[in-house]
Write an enzyme that holds these catalytic residues in place. Structure first.
Site, PDB file in Angstrom:
ATOM      1  N   THR A  18       0.832  -1.206   0.000  1.00 16.97           N
ATOM      2  CA  THR A  18       0.000   0.000   0.000  1.00 16.97           C
ATOM      3  C   THR A  18       0.865   1.254   0.000  1.00 16.97           C
ATOM      4  O   THR A  18       0.531   2.262  -0.587  1.00 16.97           O
ATOM      5  CB  THR A  18      -0.918   0.027   1.256  1.00 16.97           C
ATOM      6  N   SER A 113       6.333   3.703   8.426  1.00 15.01           N
ATOM      7  CA  SER A 113       5.182   4.403   8.973  1.00 15.01           C
ATOM      8  C   SER A 113       4.921   4.067  10.444  1.00 15.01           C
ATOM      9  O   SER A 113       5.778   4.237  11.284  1.00 15.01           O
ATOM     10  CB  SER A 113       3.962   4.099   8.114  1.00 15.01           C
ATOM     11  N   LYS A 126      10.093   4.080   0.352  1.00 14.65           N
ATOM     12  CA  LYS A 126       9.084   4.389  -0.669  1.00 14.65           C
ATOM     13  C   LYS A 126       9.606   5.500  -1.562  1.00 14.65           C
ATOM     14  O   LYS A 126      10.397   6.349  -1.132  1.00 14.65           O
ATOM     15  CB  LYS A 126       7.732   4.739  -0.043  1.00 14.65           C
ATOM     16  N   ASP A 277       2.127   9.667  13.641  1.00 11.76           N
ATOM     17  CA  ASP A 277       2.743   8.341  13.562  1.00 11.76           C
ATOM     18  C   ASP A 277       4.239   8.422  13.272  1.00 11.76           C
ATOM     19  O   ASP A 277       4.833   9.493  13.333  1.00 11.76           O
ATOM     20  CB  ASP A 277       2.041   7.517  12.482  1.00 11.76           C
ATOM     21  N   ASP A 279       6.160   8.430  10.605  1.00  8.79           N
ATOM     22  CA  ASP A 279       6.685   9.361   9.597  1.00  8.79           C
ATOM     23  C   ASP A 279       5.879  10.645   9.478  1.00  8.79           C
ATOM     24  O   ASP A 279       6.083  11.423   8.541  1.00  8.79           O
ATOM     25  CB  ASP A 279       6.794   8.664   8.239  1.00  8.79           C
ATOM     26  N   ARG A 282       0.140  10.626   9.613  1.00  6.15           N
ATOM     27  CA  ARG A 282      -1.165  10.316  10.196  1.00  6.15           C
ATOM     28  C   ARG A 282      -1.487  11.244  11.355  1.00  6.15           C
ATOM     29  O   ARG A 282      -0.585  11.842  11.943  1.00  6.15           O
ATOM     30  CB  ARG A 282      -1.177   8.886  10.735  1.00  6.15           C
ATOM     31  N   THR A 344      -8.061   2.210  -0.978  1.00  2.00           N
ATOM     32  CA  THR A 344      -7.146   2.554   0.111  1.00  2.00           C
ATOM     33  C   THR A 344      -5.748   2.798  -0.454  1.00  2.00           C
ATOM     34  O   THR A 344      -5.266   2.025  -1.272  1.00  2.00           O
ATOM     35  CB  THR A 344      -7.097   1.389   1.114  1.00  2.00           C
ATOM     36  N   GLU A 363      -8.731   9.484   4.904  1.00  3.22           N
ATOM     37  CA  GLU A 363      -8.879   8.042   5.040  1.00  3.22           C
ATOM     38  C   GLU A 363      -9.198   7.716   6.493  1.00  3.22           C
ATOM     39  O   GLU A 363      -8.731   8.399   7.411  1.00  3.22           O
ATOM     40  CB  GLU A 363      -7.579   7.344   4.666  1.00  3.22           C
ATOM     41  N   LYS A 376      -0.663  12.623   2.915  1.00  2.00           N
ATOM     42  CA  LYS A 376      -1.442  13.008   4.074  1.00  2.00           C
ATOM     43  C   LYS A 376      -0.499  13.697   5.047  1.00  2.00           C
ATOM     44  O   LYS A 376       0.721  13.541   4.956  1.00  2.00           O
ATOM     45  CB  LYS A 376      -2.146  11.820   4.692  1.00  2.00           C
TER      46      LYS A 376
HETATM   47  C1  G16 Z   1      -0.656   3.650   4.278  1.00  2.00           C
HETATM   48  C2  G16 Z   1      -1.302   4.284   3.087  1.00  2.00           C
HETATM   49  C3  G16 Z   1      -2.706   4.675   3.416  1.00  2.00           C
HETATM   50  C4  G16 Z   1      -3.477   3.479   3.939  1.00  2.00           C
HETATM   51  C5  G16 Z   1      -2.745   2.888   5.129  1.00  2.00           C
HETATM   52  C6  G16 Z   1      -3.374   1.608   5.626  1.00  2.00           C
HETATM   53  O1  G16 Z   1      -0.492   4.594   5.273  1.00  2.00           O
HETATM   54  O2  G16 Z   1      -0.589   5.436   2.665  1.00  2.00           O
HETATM   55  O3  G16 Z   1      -3.295   5.196   2.273  1.00  2.00           O
HETATM   56  O4  G16 Z   1      -4.756   3.853   4.309  1.00  2.00           O
HETATM   57  O5  G16 Z   1      -1.425   2.583   4.763  1.00  2.00           O
HETATM   58  O6  G16 Z   1      -3.293   0.653   4.643  1.00  2.00           O
HETATM   59  P1  G16 Z   1      -3.684  -0.845   4.917  1.00  2.00           P
HETATM   60  O7  G16 Z   1      -5.111  -0.809   5.371  1.00  2.00           O
HETATM   61  O8  G16 Z   1      -3.502  -1.495   3.580  1.00  2.00           O
HETATM   62  O9  G16 Z   1      -2.787  -1.378   5.999  1.00  2.00           O
HETATM   63  P2  G16 Z   1       0.901   4.747   6.013  1.00  2.00           P
HETATM   64  O10 G16 Z   1       0.662   5.814   7.031  1.00  2.00           O
HETATM   65  O11 G16 Z   1       1.168   3.386   6.605  1.00  2.00           O
HETATM   66  O12 G16 Z   1       1.874   5.118   4.947  1.00  2.00           O
END
Ligand code: G16
Length: 543
Positions: A18, A113, A126, A277, A279, A282, A344, A363, A376
């Site tokens: 993701t 993250s 990433k 969070d 990085d 969030r 997502t 989200e 975000k």
């Molecule tokens: C990432 C993505 C988000 C996603 C989240 C959760 O966030 O950038 O868009 O909503 O993961 O994804 P999943 O439900 O597939 O675990 P981050 O903050 O981890 O980069």
């Protein structure tokens, strides 16, 4: 300094999820593992010779070592300049800000993250493209394909760069500019929000607490909340970034940000609480004895945006990920603007933002952002809330409850079952998928299934299609149950179940969501046979 070409062989599974490639630190520490992935990035970037890259990470274990390797590989692959956060530190939103401000070719962010850090924890990498946002699937797929055929990587043999010394250093033909990680980001925030008004509001005796969770936002929060807005020392908790996040789990939710939650829900707690969070992309927003779901937060920001300088002109549209509650849709209807439903992953908002179709995105997974960046942005959300509070001079709870009275409440909760056996989780989803055609028209209690599908998204800008993005079961009364397997975990599988029910009656809006949703929770288990198939009696994390 000499350029070295190192023979290598592909590693299986270097497929970005993701949000980039996330694996355990031990996996990344294997000889050639990081190098292979980084070379694959450079190999798919066309025309990057002589260009600028932004590089930084969330400070987790292995951050500094990885940065030294990546810098030497950037030098060997003809990159012209790297903008590097001092100490190897840059939040994800700050990288996005820098790429856009300096017209960089792209950026590399080292972060897993919200996943735990330390030698036994996770690491991640990433790639972000020139608009400042996460690489779209075409790019991540090309990187993955390259990892599968790679037979060499290029690296400069050179001494390490001093990551802590501001200013320019050289690695062969590569100029490495070590910059203040906060300054440019702070400048952007000052253009979006009314800092004078927020400062006056805080000076009126309002108490705020921001929990940086020993992750990347500590320096940002101290500079912005304390330095620019005059909040006292006590306003930032866990403000020093640590390689293992102090042993914590830097995920801003009710379970992992316990210290903050206890403060806000304790006696004589602060008026406003927030956390970010690993990085810094969030956010979780709390009022005194009050939790704001991320879905509601998006809706409240949208409804109040015109009270904030950066959004006075109004919103072009709103976008939310599919599992995010439909609260924002109701605001969009009232404002007469479109609301887009995407899969997502923040990367799906990029095209909509670039095309000017949306201004705000959000989200359920504690992510909110706008067209100011292509990521975000945790602290941005905190400042947005503070600006609204400074204008309205009401409590967080009053603002949200008033919002529910106006628009109705989309009662919402997410139940996560973590560390499941991957085969069991996949079979559960497959079985559910097979049952979908038979569900439409079925009644469960007072609810009738209106649609049951596996979400597929066609990007309205470039026409690309992304299928299998989560199973949706929607009812005629607007309620939904959504099931997905997480794309960010590193061990086993995580099943996410998203529950939503619309409550128009103000007299019933105050009910605890777990009680209000009890019927939905039972039905979600019944339809997917969660307990029977996984052996779990309840979810591990409920938010
Ligand atoms: C990432 C993505 C988000 C996603 C989240 C959760 O966030 O950038 O868009 O909503 O993961 O994804 P999943 O439900 O597939 O675990 P981050 O903050 O981890 O980069």
């Amino acid at each position: 300094m000499s350029l070295r070409t190192v023979p290598t062989t592909p590693f299986p599974g270097q497929k970005p999820g993701t949000s980039g490639l996330r694996k355990q630190v031990k996996v990344f520490q294997q000889p050639h593992y990081l190098e292979n992935f980084v070379q694959s990035i450079f190999d798919v970037l066309e025309g990057s010779a002589g260009q600028t890259l932004v590089i930084g990470g969330d400070g987790r274990y292995y951050n500094r070592e990885a940065i030294q390797i990546i810098l030497k590989m950037a030098a060997a692959n003809g990159i012209g300049q790297v903008l590097l956060g001092q100490g190897g530190i840059l939040s994800t939103p700050a990288v996005s800000c820098l790429i856009r401000k300096y017209g960089a070719y792209g950026g590399i962010i080292l972060s897993a993250s919200h996943n735990p850090g330390g030698p036994e924890g996770d690491f991640g990498i990433k790639y972000n493209i020139g608009n400042g946002g996460p690489a779209p699937e075409t790019v991540t797929e090309a990187i993955y394909a390259r990892t599968q055929t790679l037979d060499r990587y290029c690296i400069l043999d050179a001494p390490d760069i001093d990551l802590d010394r501001l200013g320019e250093q050289r690695l062969g033909s590569l100029a490495v500019r070590v910059i203040d990680p906060v300054a440019d980001y702070l400048g952007l925030m000052q253009r979006l929000f009314d800092f004078d008004q927020i400062r006056d509001y805080l000076a009126s005796g309002i108490r705020i607490v921001f929990d940086a969770m020993h992750a990347v936002t500590g320096p940002y929060a101290r500079a912005i909340l304390q330095g620019s807005l005059g909040a006292p020392q006590s306003s930032v908790l866990n403000g020093v970034p640590l390689p293992d996040f102090g042993g914590g789990h830097p995920d801003p939710n009710l379970v992992y940000a316990r210290e903050l939650v206890e403060l806000l829900f304790g006696e004589d707690g602060p008026d406003f609480g927030a956390a970010s969070d690993g990085d810094g992309d969030r956010n979780m927003i709390l009022g005194r004895k009050f939790y704001v779901t991320p879905s509601d937060s998006l809706a409240v920001l949208a409804a109040n945006a015109q009270q904030v300088p950066g959004y006075r002109e109004g919103l072009a549209g709103i976008a939310r990920s599919m599992p995010t509650s439909q609260a924002a849709d109701r605001v969009a209807v009232q404002l007469g603007i479109p609301c887009y439903e995407t899969p997502t992953g923040w990367k799906f908002f990029g095209n909509l933002l670039d095309a000017g179709k949306v201004t705000l995105c959000g989200e359920e997974s504690f992510g909110t952002g706008s067209n100011h960046l292509r990521e975000k942005d945790g602290l941005w959300a905190v400042l947005f809330w503070l600006n609204i509070l400074a204008v309205r001079r009401q409590t967080v709870q009053q603002i949200v409850e008033e919002h529910w009275r106006t628009y109705g409440r989309n009662v919402y909760s997410r139940h996560d079952y973590e560390g499941l056996d991957t085969t069991v989780a996949q079979e559960l989803m497959e079985n559910l998928r097979r049952s979908l055609p038979g569900l439409v028209g079925q009644s469960y209690g007072s609810q009738t299934v209106a649609y049951a599908d596996d979400f597929s998204y066609t990007d309205p800008v470039d026409g690309s299609t992304s299928s299998h993005q989560g199973i949706r079961i929607g009812f005629e009364n607007g309620s939904r149950i959504v099931y997905r397997l997480s794309g960010t975990g590193t061990q086993g599988a995580t099943l996410r179940v998203y529950l939503e029910q619309f409550e128009p009656d103000p007299a019933k809006q105050g009910l605890d969501p777990q009680i209000a949703l009890a019927g939905q929770i039972q039905l979600a288990d019944h339809l997917a046979q969660i307990r029977a198939r996984t052996g779990r009696q309840q979810a591990d994390v409920i938010t």
